[in-house]
Design an enzyme around this catalytic site. Sequence first.
Site, PDB file in Angstrom:
ATOM      1  N   CYS A 225      -0.369   3.618  -7.437  1.00  0.00           N
ATOM      2  CA  CYS A 225      -1.421   3.174  -6.862  1.00  0.00           C
ATOM      3  C   CYS A 225      -1.351   1.583  -7.331  1.00  0.00           C
ATOM      4  O   CYS A 225      -1.406   1.233  -8.415  1.00  0.00           O
ATOM      5  CB  CYS A 225      -2.584   3.768  -6.924  1.00  0.00           C
TER       6      CYS A 225
ATOM      7  N   CYS B  19       0.754  -1.274   0.008  1.00  0.00           N
ATOM      8  CA  CYS B  19      -0.084   0.030  -0.063  1.00  0.00           C
ATOM      9  C   CYS B  19       0.725   1.271  -0.064  1.00  0.00           C
ATOM     10  O   CYS B  19       1.813   1.419   0.695  1.00  0.00           O
ATOM     11  CB  CYS B  19      -0.943  -0.149   1.064  1.00  0.00           C
TER      12      CYS B  19
END
Length: 285
Positions: free
Chosen positions: A202, A69
């Site tokens: 991302c 993440c």
Amino acid sequence: MIGVFDSGLGGLTVLRALVERFPQLSFVYLGDQAHVPYGNRPSEEIFELTRAGVEHLFQQGCRLVILGCNTATAVALRRLQQEWLGSSGFTGRNVLGIVAPTVEAATQTAWAVSTPQYPQKYKTDVIAVFGTQRTIASGVYPQEIRKRCPRVRVVQQACPELAGAIENARPESDLDHLVAEAVHSLMSAIGGEAPHEAILGCTHYALIEHIFRRHLPGSTRILSQPEVVADSLEDYLTRHPEYATQDGSAPTLTLLTTGEPVSTNNLAQVFWSDANRFKKLSDFV
């Protein structure tokens, strides 16, 4: 055994790349679906949630944990490494993130080299960064890239709706529109100049790399995090083989969620069709 922690399910794109690259190793994935998204949470809360996730993976037997993440990596990783890990009681363990491999790939410079070196200090490329609002606001990519390549121009573009649209399996026409807007905005900011490289900052974006390819100039090199992280881990395990040891048993894949398993299994199909065996981790924070 290697753990992958994410605030939600985007890290499954990283997990899939790792399972395919290292079929001989066992993996445990923990997605914190109960607290997703992390982007609108205070930094201290993000740190505590990430720390709890890493601790649970250590307790599962993982000796190495990768934060899949960008937000958790940008906000929590350095503090975990510098302050928590040494006093955690988990000896012989380590935590890595996905920012460092991405910066290494973009700058062609090892993470340990944090001052400009020849020839990188003369590099004048334009590097585009697409990411969530929190990742872009953290400034971690411009900061770390410029440490190594001070003459590089880093141009960032937040894509506030894109990760949610991917996770909700919106039609490709919708995703195409969002990517086209983001690319157009970034290209306008640099006067139409073609970026030399584009970081898809991302883990969700790996699923629509082909859409970014459609709208970015053909000369732009796209850096998608799952493959970048797999390449980096391969190098890391070569230098630190103790983290790649198996006990002789067959490799396993364990999927854990802090959320509700049935809905998590359904959502996970967007990222990886094999990710359909999530179990509930009930004793989280």
